[in-house]
Design a protein around this motif. Structure first.
Motif, PDB file in Angstrom:
ATOM      1  N   MET A 116       8.191   1.321   4.777  1.00  0.00           N
ATOM      2  CA  MET A 116       9.417   1.843   4.175  1.00  0.00           C
ATOM      3  C   MET A 116       9.191   3.317   3.845  1.00  0.00           C
ATOM      4  N   ASN A 117      10.136   4.129   4.232  1.00  0.00           N
ATOM      5  CA  ASN A 117       9.954   5.573   4.202  1.00  0.00           C
ATOM      6  C   ASN A 117       9.996   6.142   2.787  1.00  0.00           C
ATOM      7  N   ARG A 118       8.851   6.645   2.368  1.00  0.00           N
ATOM      8  CA  ARG A 118       8.756   7.430   1.144  1.00  0.00           C
ATOM      9  C   ARG A 118       8.080   8.753   1.478  1.00  0.00           C
ATOM     10  N   GLY A 119       8.324   9.202   2.735  1.00  0.00           N
ATOM     11  CA  GLY A 119       7.767  10.467   3.195  1.00  0.00           C
ATOM     12  C   GLY A 119       8.875  11.381   3.691  1.00  0.00           C
ATOM     13  N   THR A 120       8.643  12.022   4.836  1.00  0.00           N
ATOM     14  CA  THR A 120       9.605  13.007   5.346  1.00  0.00           C
ATOM     15  C   THR A 120      10.390  12.443   6.528  1.00  0.00           C
ATOM     16  N   VAL A 121       9.799  12.435   7.720  1.00  0.00           N
ATOM     17  CA  VAL A 121      10.527  12.000   8.914  1.00  0.00           C
ATOM     18  C   VAL A 121      10.673  10.484   8.949  1.00  0.00           C
ATOM     19  N   GLY A 122       9.561   9.780   8.883  1.00  0.00           N
ATOM     20  CA  GLY A 122       9.606   8.329   8.841  1.00  0.00           C
ATOM     21  C   GLY A 122      10.028   7.673  10.135  1.00  0.00           C
ATOM     22  N   PHE A 123       9.584   8.207  11.276  1.00  0.00           N
ATOM     23  CA  PHE A 123       9.962   7.619  12.562  1.00  0.00           C
ATOM     24  C   PHE A 123       9.428   6.195  12.701  1.00  0.00           C
ATOM     25  N   LEU A 124       8.262   5.940  12.166  1.00  0.00           N
ATOM     26  CA  LEU A 124       7.659   4.610  12.252  1.00  0.00           C
ATOM     27  C   LEU A 124       8.010   3.731  11.059  1.00  0.00           C
ATOM     28  N   MET A 125       8.878   4.235  10.187  1.00  0.00           N
ATOM     29  CA  MET A 125       9.198   3.526   8.953  1.00  0.00           C
ATOM     30  C   MET A 125      10.625   3.003   8.971  1.00  0.00           C
ATOM     31  N   ASN A 126      10.896   2.041   8.094  1.00  0.00           N
ATOM     32  CA  ASN A 126      12.254   1.574   7.845  1.00  0.00           C
ATOM     33  C   ASN A 126      12.815   2.303   6.630  1.00  0.00           C
ATOM     34  N   ASP A 155       0.519 -12.144   4.188  1.00  0.00           N
ATOM     35  CA  ASP A 155       1.204 -12.469   5.435  1.00  0.00           C
ATOM     36  C   ASP A 155       1.814 -11.225   6.055  1.00  0.00           C
ATOM     37  N   ILE A 156       2.264 -10.300   5.210  1.00  0.00           N
ATOM     38  CA  ILE A 156       2.860  -9.042   5.664  1.00  0.00           C
ATOM     39  C   ILE A 156       2.351  -7.915   4.770  1.00  0.00           C
ATOM     40  N   ILE A 157       1.998  -6.779   5.396  1.00  0.00           N
ATOM     41  CA  ILE A 157       1.577  -5.591   4.666  1.00  0.00           C
ATOM     42  C   ILE A 157       2.757  -4.624   4.615  1.00  0.00           C
ATOM     43  N   ILE A 158       3.119  -4.188   3.421  1.00  0.00           N
ATOM     44  CA  ILE A 158       4.227  -3.244   3.235  1.00  0.00           C
ATOM     45  C   ILE A 158       3.630  -1.872   2.964  1.00  0.00           C
ATOM     46  N   ALA A 159       3.901  -0.909   3.851  1.00  0.00           N
ATOM     47  CA  ALA A 159       3.381   0.449   3.704  1.00  0.00           C
ATOM     48  C   ALA A 159       4.479   1.369   3.201  1.00  0.00           C
ATOM     49  N   LEU A 160       4.184   2.122   2.156  1.00  0.00           N
ATOM     50  CA  LEU A 160       5.150   3.020   1.530  1.00  0.00           C
ATOM     51  C   LEU A 160       4.644   4.454   1.649  1.00  0.00           C
ATOM     52  N   GLY A 161       5.356   5.260   2.413  1.00  0.00           N
ATOM     53  CA  GLY A 161       4.926   6.637   2.637  1.00  0.00           C
ATOM     54  C   GLY A 161       5.641   7.201   3.846  1.00  0.00           C
ATOM     55  N   VAL A 185       0.867  -1.177   0.000  1.00  0.00           N
ATOM     56  CA  VAL A 185       0.000   0.000   0.000  1.00  0.00           C
ATOM     57  C   VAL A 185       0.904   1.227   0.000  1.00  0.00           C
ATOM     58  N   ALA A 186       0.444   2.292  -0.657  1.00  0.00           N
ATOM     59  CA  ALA A 186       1.292   3.474  -0.809  1.00  0.00           C
ATOM     60  C   ALA A 186       0.468   4.748  -0.684  1.00  0.00           C
ATOM     61  N   SER A 187       1.109   5.792  -0.199  1.00  0.00           N
ATOM     62  CA  SER A 187       0.473   7.102  -0.160  1.00  0.00           C
ATOM     63  C   SER A 187       0.301   7.622  -1.582  1.00  0.00           C
ATOM     64  N   ASP A 188      -0.362   8.761  -1.725  1.00  0.00           N
ATOM     65  CA  ASP A 188      -0.597   9.336  -3.047  1.00  0.00           C
ATOM     66  C   ASP A 188       0.641  10.025  -3.620  1.00  0.00           C
ATOM     67  N   ALA A 189       1.685  10.187  -2.815  1.00  0.00           N
ATOM     68  CA  ALA A 189       2.885  10.869  -3.299  1.00  0.00           C
ATOM     69  C   ALA A 189       3.491  10.098  -4.471  1.00  0.00           C
ATOM     70  N   PRO A 190       3.903  10.790  -5.521  1.00  0.00           N
ATOM     71  CA  PRO A 190       4.476  10.107  -6.690  1.00  0.00           C
ATOM     72  C   PRO A 190       5.634   9.185  -6.342  1.00  0.00           C
ATOM     73  N   ILE A 191       6.485   9.593  -5.393  1.00  0.00           N
ATOM     74  CA  ILE A 191       7.633   8.767  -5.025  1.00  0.00           C
ATOM     75  C   ILE A 191       7.179   7.451  -4.386  1.00  0.00           C
ATOM     76  N   ALA A 192       6.075   7.489  -3.647  1.00  0.00           N
ATOM     77  CA  ALA A 192       5.536   6.280  -3.029  1.00  0.00           C
ATOM     78  C   ALA A 192       4.860   5.391  -4.064  1.00  0.00           C
ATOM     79  N   GLN A 193       4.143   5.992  -4.991  1.00  0.00           N
ATOM     80  CA  GLN A 193       3.480   5.221  -6.039  1.00  0.00           C
ATOM     81  C   GLN A 193       4.501   4.543  -6.950  1.00  0.00           C
ATOM     82  N   THR A 194       5.600   5.232  -7.251  1.00  0.00           N
ATOM     83  CA  THR A 194       6.659   4.637  -8.061  1.00  0.00           C
ATOM     84  C   THR A 194       7.289   3.455  -7.343  1.00  0.00           C
ATOM     85  N   ALA A 195       7.521   3.615  -6.035  1.00  0.00           N
ATOM     86  CA  ALA A 195       8.095   2.520  -5.250  1.00  0.00           C
ATOM     87  C   ALA A 195       7.162   1.318  -5.234  1.00  0.00           C
TER      88      ALA A 195
END
Length: 254
Positions: free
Chosen positions: A64-74, A36-42, A9-19
């Motif tokens: 996986m961080n495709r946003g700004t800070v990404g504290f909860l992301m890898n 089995d695992i949900i991968i969130a991109l944003g 699943v990905a945010s609407d940001a182009p960088i997240a959609q490309t990923a």
């Protein structure tokens, strides 16, 4: 681990959609309900959105961080995803529930993974009365607002308001004031995780207050009750050595 199935699943940001397009082509995907695992991109906001939206599913979420800070992301990396997941660390967090009553008598409920906050919605400071587990603890707090934060959310709005960073396994909540005018310099309190916190708004029409639970907003509240929801379990996966507990500790030394 190679037999595991993924949903991306990905945010609407182009960088997240490309990923998302790149990763699904490389690793394949299945519907959310079969993963089995949900991968969130944003970014962190999208991670909160994903956790809320998939809380009925058993699969953990790996961000996986495709946003700004990404504290909860890898960190984002298209390579070695299966290996990273096989070594990942799991953290389970419980959200807060908010029940807000408005001036018009409407009741609104929402869940918050980070925090529930009350904010003044007019030119004058808010006047709040604070009750914990049915016992009046503060007759009047004059402030710009106040919040109750979970350990997972303690580095977000809570930390910006000079609240404490809480270890993820500490079983406590942070009650933090924002720009407290009276009592002057009151910063808040640490409460047991099972505490029930109630805010009552004095002069709600003259001094309007809004409530916010992870960006779910309720205007013109007269009371807000907040409690932890241990029956709801959000499972997050982090790269080995970069788990949520390590991040919470590291954040205090920057």
């Amino acid at each position: 681990m190679s037999d595991l199935t993924f949903a991306f699943v990905a945010s609407d940001a182009p960088i997240a959609q490309t990923a998302r397009a790149t990763l699904t082509a490389r690793y394949g995907e299945v519907p959310l309900e079969q993963a089995d695992i949900i991968i969130a991109l944003g970014g962190d906001g999208f991670m909160l959105q994903t956790l809320h939206g998939t809380q009925h599913l058993p699969a953990p979420v790996y961000g996986m961080n495709r946003g700004t800070v990404g504290f909860l992301m890898n960190a984002y990396n298209e390579d070695n995803l299966i290996e990273r997941l096989s070594l990942s660390e799991e953290t389970v967090i419980n959200p807060l529930s908010m029940t807000a009553l408005t001036v018009s008598g409407e009741s609104h409920t929402a869940l918050a993974i980070n925090e529930v906050s009350l904010l003044r919605a007019g030119p004058q400071a808010a006047k709040l009365r604070i009750t914990v587990d049915g016992k009046l603890r503060m007759q009047e707090l004059v402030c710009d607002g106040a919040l109750v934060a979970t350990p997972a959310g303690s580095t977000a709005y809570n930390y910006s308001a000079h609240g404490p960073i809480l270890p993820v396994g500490s079983d406590v909540l942070a009650l933090t004031a924002m720009a407290a005018f009276r009592p002057r310099r009151w910063r808040g309190a640490l409460l047991p995780k099972n505490a029930v916190v109630r805010f009552d708004v004095s002069e709600p029409r003259k001094r309007p207050v809004m409530a916010d639970a992870d960006s779910r907003q309720v205007s013109n509240v007269v009371s807000v009750e907040i409690r932890s929801e241990p029956e709801i379990r959000h499972r997050l996966l982090f790269d080995v050595g970069h788990g949520l507990e390590e991040r919470l500790i590291s954040e205090q030394f920057v």
